[in-house]
Scaffold this motif. Sequence first.
Motif, PDB file in Angstrom:
ATOM      1  N   ARG A 161      32.698  35.971  -9.384  1.00  0.00           N
ATOM      2  CA  ARG A 161      31.753  35.368  -9.140  1.00  0.00           C
ATOM      3  C   ARG A 161      31.823  33.925  -8.803  1.00  0.00           C
ATOM      4  N   ASP A 162      31.923  33.260  -9.941  1.00  0.00           N
ATOM      5  CA  ASP A 162      32.144  31.959 -10.508  1.00  0.00           C
ATOM      6  C   ASP A 162      33.494  31.423  -9.139  1.00  0.00           C
ATOM      7  N   ARG A 163      34.669  31.816  -9.515  1.00  0.00           N
ATOM      8  CA  ARG A 163      35.541  31.141  -8.494  1.00  0.00           C
ATOM      9  C   ARG A 163      35.053  31.927  -6.879  1.00  0.00           C
ATOM     10  N   SER A 164      34.543  32.292  -6.797  1.00  0.00           N
ATOM     11  CA  SER A 164      34.193  32.955  -5.289  1.00  0.00           C
ATOM     12  C   SER A 164      32.789  31.753  -5.082  1.00  0.00           C
ATOM     13  N   PHE A 165      32.291  31.533  -5.677  1.00  0.00           N
ATOM     14  CA  PHE A 165      31.025  30.603  -5.536  1.00  0.00           C
ATOM     15  C   PHE A 165      31.918  29.400  -5.127  1.00  0.00           C
TER      16      PHE A 165
END
Length: 208
Positions: A161-165
Amino acid sequence: MTTYRWHEIGDVPSEPGVYAWYYVPEVTAFDLDRVVTTVEALKAGGHLGEAKEALRAFLDTSIFQYFRERSYDASLSGPLKPRYRGLVEHVPTLSESLLDRLIEDTGRLAVIRTVLETSAPDFASPIYIGMSERLSTRLKQHKSLIEKYGEQDAGPSTENRDRSFAREIRMRKIPPQRLFVKVKVVPGAFVDIENILNRIHYPLLGRN
């Protein structure tokens, strides 16, 4: 809730809690002057349709493009009917009455610019809600990934999720300096709070 601007992320405490990222739309004085000059010239020449399209393009480029929803993966079926499946794209719509008012009085644009500058968080939905046992570490990671993707191609999508954000921020060309985060230290139940907040607010760039 405590607010931390982009350059203040290093000051976030290393405690458990929840956080929400916000984006403040930016309409520069230069862009505003340029579109007003263009619209007034088109109006003077009797080209109202072209003036409206210039305004539509300006509002989309300056504001709405950053808030487009991701496409839905939709499926349609019915008894004895063919099945359909595919991506359904979000098409932001601009009110014709809004455009008409702005055409009539381009001075309204300056008021809109002023209000947008102070619209978040009071009038804005968060674009991402998260939680961590160590808020400082998590938010520094967000910042680092956003900066990383600014230096190279965002690459393929990932489940993280962090990378996607971070990837979404860069793909949408959102200026990181216009981001800020609201932090709430919560000694317990921060996982539950994040879960509930995501289902109440449906943040644009991160849902859990």
